[in-house]
Design an enzyme around this catalytic site. Structure first.
Site, PDB file in Angstrom:
ATOM      1  CE  LYS A 208      25.858 118.048   1.056  1.00 21.97           C
ATOM      2  NZ  LYS A 208      25.914 118.901  -0.144  1.00 21.97           N
ATOM      3  CD  GLU A 214      41.148 117.421   5.328  1.00 24.59           C
ATOM      4  OE1 GLU A 214      40.145 116.680   5.202  1.00 24.59           O
ATOM      5  OE2 GLU A 214      41.804 117.852   4.360  1.00 24.59           O
ATOM      6  N   GLY A 270      28.375 122.686   0.124  1.00 29.88           N
ATOM      7  CA  GLY A 270      29.190 123.039   1.292  1.00 29.88           C
ATOM      8  C   GLY A 270      29.439 124.536   1.417  1.00 29.88           C
ATOM      9  NE  ARG A 271      31.562 126.285  -4.400  1.00 30.21           N
ATOM     10  CZ  ARG A 271      31.569 125.015  -4.799  1.00 30.21           C
ATOM     11  NH1 ARG A 271      31.918 124.061  -3.955  1.00 30.21           N
ATOM     12  NH2 ARG A 271      31.222 124.693  -6.037  1.00 30.21           N
ATOM     13  CD  GLU A 356      35.470 124.024  -2.940  1.00 28.20           C
ATOM     14  OE1 GLU A 356      36.389 123.250  -2.613  1.00 28.20           O
ATOM     15  OE2 GLU A 356      34.567 124.355  -2.156  1.00 28.20           O
ATOM     16  CG  HIS A 387      50.209 150.939   6.054  1.00 23.89           C
ATOM     17  ND1 HIS A 387      51.024 152.022   6.299  1.00 23.89           N
ATOM     18  CD2 HIS A 387      48.935 151.376   6.204  1.00 23.89           C
ATOM     19  CE1 HIS A 387      50.277 153.059   6.621  1.00 23.89           C
ATOM     20  NE2 HIS A 387      48.993 152.696   6.568  1.00 23.89           N
ATOM     21  CE  LYS A 507      38.128 116.042  -0.569  1.00 22.89           C
ATOM     22  NZ  LYS A 507      36.681 115.825  -0.569  1.00 22.89           N
TER      23      LYS A 507
HETATM   24  C1  G6Q Z   1      32.302 123.090  -0.533  1.00 19.54           C
HETATM   25  C2  G6Q Z   1      32.982 121.817  -0.572  1.00 19.54           C
HETATM   26  C3  G6Q Z   1      33.893 121.540   0.584  1.00 19.54           C
HETATM   27  C4  G6Q Z   1      33.223 120.903   1.796  1.00 19.54           C
HETATM   28  C5  G6Q Z   1      34.304 120.332   2.706  1.00 19.54           C
HETATM   29  C6  G6Q Z   1      33.741 119.715   3.957  1.00 19.54           C
HETATM   30  O1  G6Q Z   1      31.480 123.460  -1.321  1.00 19.54           O
HETATM   31  O2  G6Q Z   1      32.041 120.834  -0.782  1.00 19.54           O
HETATM   32  O3  G6Q Z   1      34.605 122.662   1.015  1.00 19.54           O
HETATM   33  O4  G6Q Z   1      32.432 121.826   2.466  1.00 19.54           O
HETATM   34  O5  G6Q Z   1      35.039 119.383   1.988  1.00 19.54           O
HETATM   35  O6  G6Q Z   1      32.882 118.671   3.662  1.00 19.54           O
HETATM   36  P1  G6Q Z   1      32.008 118.008   4.774  1.00 19.54           P
HETATM   37  O7  G6Q Z   1      31.039 119.024   5.289  1.00 19.54           O
HETATM   38  O8  G6Q Z   1      31.299 116.858   4.133  1.00 19.54           O
HETATM   39  O9  G6Q Z   1      32.931 117.570   5.866  1.00 19.54           O
END
Ligand code: G6Q
Length: 543
Positions: A208, A214, A270-271, A356, A387, A507
């Site tokens: 996003k 990462e 994001g989620r 989250e 199991h 972070k």
């Molecule tokens: C979810 C968070 C988080 C996000 C990641 C990736 O709700 O906001 O998990 O999706 O940190 O972020 P980017 O899409 O900006 O790389």
């Protein structure tokens, strides 16, 4: 909405008193007292059948939980979310993942603009791109067809796409090999590309913000890998990389043609983004029609959540039951147990969605809560879990409400497998609820000293969700069911389910430590003694 602190509300106090009366009652007694319980405490909507009869509730419990929902203004809060009000107050954003699955022609206004046409414009662009990759019209730098699609993203830009890819693999184009790279650990990247030919590989960089450490580290490594493999000509980036992002400038800087960027909006968390352009890799794998079916499933559940009376509303009931166990039985965790191998990543996906979203300890207006909020979610597909950890659920000291998820039909009918699988699911829920008394164990001729070890107390609650078959539409319904259950819980707890400030501190600290690990000269370490010693040892071990 009521501004009264949750635990001071009269309904909350009534629930506490009611819990006191109910805590000693066994599910055996509740079932014995009402022969219709197993069919009456059920709801069917959108093709999902929810049996919640094996929960430690009575009609009175439900009445009180629904009164609590009404008192917390749940109906109004649902409307506010769907209307695009800025309910994510700490980030000053609307929360409109529901707009991502709104049918063409619906109107949803955000700051004076109808967002639905733009949603469909992106979906159409994704569809055209997915078709080109799937048909072979999209070619790599050397003219070869794309055989490998690698999504690079993390968190919300990874977990939904991976889960959906695994869940819908049956519907995917088997000529395409899909991979997901998320971890900054180089092992992840190295294993994903092991044996692959860059000439046949397309990377979907999903971020996003397009700044996530990462993802940007992996994207850069992917870029180097492609350039190295294809002779170093920078023009190949445009053929082997596309981006999913809201940040056009950063995408351009990376060398990706903005024509190959798929956008979304800041009102998509994001989620909650697997049904936005973040689902591009899913769409390439399963095709645009199946992706549209997935969205239709989401939308059907959205409509149910928005319009069904609270007492017949699947996400509301599941959300209220979660509050019941978390706050009155003090259950710390909840297990999600899909009896469907294709849903093997569903618990991992739900971990982010639930934890989250609702792992918060201050209310919307910043007061510290004096009640439990989001539970710890975990799980594995059945029967594997049986199991492994089911022992603790059956005979341990913790109360762990379980969600069993199963399907009447299998996509791979082979012999007796499916009947055996579902028999196990039904059996586990039955065993958890009813257990086995000492008298029953004795009557089997068990030696006296073994009797206590072989008793199953029972009274362990569970939901059972039964649907026809795992397909795109059903997956959409299931995910939306949990999304809205999470929201319901957040409303009761008066927390913001849509921010995630808790991920920030680590972070920032990592950014400070990276140069301390990489510097040639010994850094002046100013952390606590433990962190200092670990950094110093790491440096020694690498010198
Ligand atoms: C979810 C968070 C988080 C996000 C990641 C990736 O709700 O906001 O998990 O999706 O940190 O972020 P980017 O899409 O900006 O790389």
């Amino acid at each position: 909405m009521s501004t009264q602190a949750l635990t001071h509300s009269p309904v909350w106090k009534e629930l506490q008193a009611h819990h006191g009366e109910l805590a000693g009652l066994h599910l055996r007694e509740l079932f014995a007292a009402d022969s219709r319980r197993g069919t009456s405490l059920t709801v069917e909507a959108c093709g999902l059948y929810l049996d919640y009869s094996k929960n430690r509730v009575t009609g009175r419990t439900l009445e009180l939980l629904l009164a609590l929902a009404a008192e917390r203004g749940l109906g109004g809060r649902i409307e506010a979310m769907f209307r695009g009000e800025k309910i994510n107050t700490t980030e000053d954003r609307a929360v409109l993942h529901t707009a991502l699955r709104a049918p063409r022609g619906e109107k949803i206004m955000v700051e004076g603009e109808d967002v639905v046409p733009a949603v469909h414009e992106v979906l159409d662009k994704m569809g055209a791109f997915a078709d080109r990759v799937r048909s072979g019209a999209w070619r790599g730098q050397t003219g070869r067809k794309i055989r490998n699609v690698i999504n690079v993203g993390i968190g919300g830009s990874d977990l939904g796409p991976v889960m959906a890819y695994e869940a819908l693999k049956f519907f995917s184009d088997r000529a395409l090999h899909c991979q997901f790279v998320s971890n900054v650990d180089s092992d992840d990247f190295a294993e994903a590309v092991c044996g692959l030919d860059p000439a046949e590989t397309l990377f979907v960089i999903s971020s996003k913000t397009f700044t996530t450490l990462e993802t940007m580290t992996n994207a850069q490594t992917a870029r180097d890998w492609v350039l190295r493999g294809l002779g170093g000509d920078e023009s190949c980036v445009a053929k082997h990389f596309v981006a999913v992002s809201t940040n056009a400038e950063k995408v351009r800087e990376f060398g990706i043609d903005p024509a190959n960027m798929f956008g979304f909006w800041d009102w998509v968390g994001g989620r909650y983004s697997m049904d936005s352009a973040i689902g591009l890799s899913t769409m390439v794998a399963i095709g645009p029609d199946n992706f549209r079916a997935l969205l239709a499933g989401f939308h059907e559940m959205d409509e149910h959540f928005r319009t069904a009376p609270l007492g017949e509303n699947l996400p509301v009931l599941m959300g209220l039951l979660a509050v019941w166990y978390g706050d009155f039985f003090e259950a710390q965790t909840a297990a999600v147990l899909p009896y469907e191998q294709y849903l093997k990543r569903f618990p991992a996906y739900l971990q982010q969605l639930t934890m989250e979203s609702n792992g918060k300890s201050v209310t919307l207006d910043g007061r510290h809560v004096d009640y439990n909020t989001g539970a710890i979610y975990w799980g594995e597909p059945g029967t594997n879990g049986q199991h492994s950890f089911y022992q603790l659920i059956h005979q341990g000291t913790h109360l762990i409400p379980c969600d069993f998820i199963g399907f009447a039909k299998t996509l791979n009918p082979i012999g007796r497998h499916h009947d055996i699988l579902l028999a196990n699911m039904f059996a586990q829920a039955e065993a958890l609820a009813f257990g086995k008394t000492a008298e029953q164990v004795e009557a089997e001729g068990t030696r006296a000293e073994l009797v206590p070890h072989r008793v199953f107390e029972g009274n362990r609650p569970s939901n059972t969700i039964l649907a026809e078959v795992i397909d795109p539409q059903t997956l959409g319904k299931l995910v939306a069911l949990y999304e809205h259950s999470v929201f319901t819980q957040g409303v009761i707890w008066d927390i913001n389910s849509f921010d995630q400030w808790g991920v920030e501190l680590g972070k920032v600290l990592a950014q400070r430590i990276i140069p301390e690990l990489e510097s040639q000269d010994a850094p002046d370490l100013q952390h606590d003694s433990s962190t200092n010693a670990l950094i110093a040892r790491y440096r020694r071990m690498n010198s």
